[in-house]
Scaffold this motif. Sequence first.
Motif, PDB file in Angstrom:
ATOM      1  N   ARG A  39       0.833  -1.205   0.000  1.00 31.08           N
ATOM      2  CA  ARG A  39       0.000   0.000   0.000  1.00 31.08           C
ATOM      3  C   ARG A  39       0.865   1.251   0.000  1.00 31.08           C
ATOM      4  NH1 ARG A  39      -3.039  -3.448   3.241  1.00 31.08           N
ATOM      5  NH2 ARG A  39      -2.039  -2.727   5.147  1.00 31.08           N
ATOM      6  N   GLY A  40       1.967   1.205   0.755  1.00 28.65           N
ATOM      7  CA  GLY A  40       2.889   2.335   0.819  1.00 28.65           C
ATOM      8  C   GLY A  40       3.550   2.653  -0.512  1.00 28.65           C
ATOM      9  N   SER A  41       3.676   1.640  -1.367  1.00 29.57           N
ATOM     10  CA  SER A  41       4.297   1.860  -2.679  1.00 29.57           C
ATOM     11  C   SER A  41       3.249   2.130  -3.762  1.00 29.57           C
ATOM     12  CB  SER A  41       5.168   0.658  -3.062  1.00 29.57           C
ATOM     13  OG  SER A  41       4.369  -0.490  -3.227  1.00 29.57           O
ATOM     14  N   GLY A  42       1.982   2.301  -3.339  1.00 33.41           N
ATOM     15  CA  GLY A  42       0.951   2.687  -4.296  1.00 33.41           C
ATOM     16  C   GLY A  42       0.099   1.564  -4.848  1.00 33.41           C
ATOM     17  N   VAL A  43       0.321   0.337  -4.419  1.00 31.46           N
ATOM     18  CA  VAL A  43      -0.470  -0.790  -4.907  1.00 31.46           C
ATOM     19  C   VAL A  43      -1.821  -0.806  -4.177  1.00 31.46           C
ATOM     20  CG1 VAL A  43      -0.602  -3.309  -5.073  1.00 31.46           C
ATOM     21  CG2 VAL A  43       1.591  -2.148  -5.432  1.00 31.46           C
ATOM     22  N   ASP A  44      -2.898  -0.913  -4.947  1.00 32.86           N
ATOM     23  CA  ASP A  44      -4.235  -1.004  -4.364  1.00 32.86           C
ATOM     24  C   ASP A  44      -4.473  -2.455  -3.964  1.00 32.86           C
ATOM     25  OD1 ASP A  44      -6.871  -0.803  -3.595  1.00 32.86           O
ATOM     26  OD2 ASP A  44      -7.652  -0.416  -5.603  1.00 32.86           O
TER      27      ASP A  44
END
Length: 151
Positions: free
Chosen positions: A116-121
């Motif tokens: 989540r922190g790297s932008g993955v939903d």
Amino acid sequence: MKIWVDGDACPKPIKDTLCRAAEKRQVTLTFVANQWLNLPNLSNIEMIQVADGPDIADDAIAEACLDGELVITADIPLAARCVKKGCIVLEPRGKLYNQSNIGQALNMRDFMDGLRGSGVDTGGPKSFSQKDQLQFANALDKLITKYLRHC
């Protein structure tokens, strides 16, 4: 038997189930939250309201719980802290955490948090269902029965 409840994010059906169990089985139930909760006025149910802020309720529970007590939380880091102290941890969907599975749960939580922190939903958790409530109620009943049998 003492049951600690992480009250801030505990679903209402679980709060209701816990209060009914505390009344019926005469176990001590302590809710810890940063907002006041409307709870039944029973001598074995108490509310501890802590200051508003991240992890303040978690810290209060982790510091106060004792070996052999039951903690109700969906917060994996709090569950890990309580298991380390010898507590039994039950999450609101009925999953039991102990020494044998908390490490894996914590690793998965950290992995998903990294995604989540790297932008993955990652989609988030599924909606709380009646099946979840039933699984919780059954697991809670088994734990209380086992405890009362050994007293």
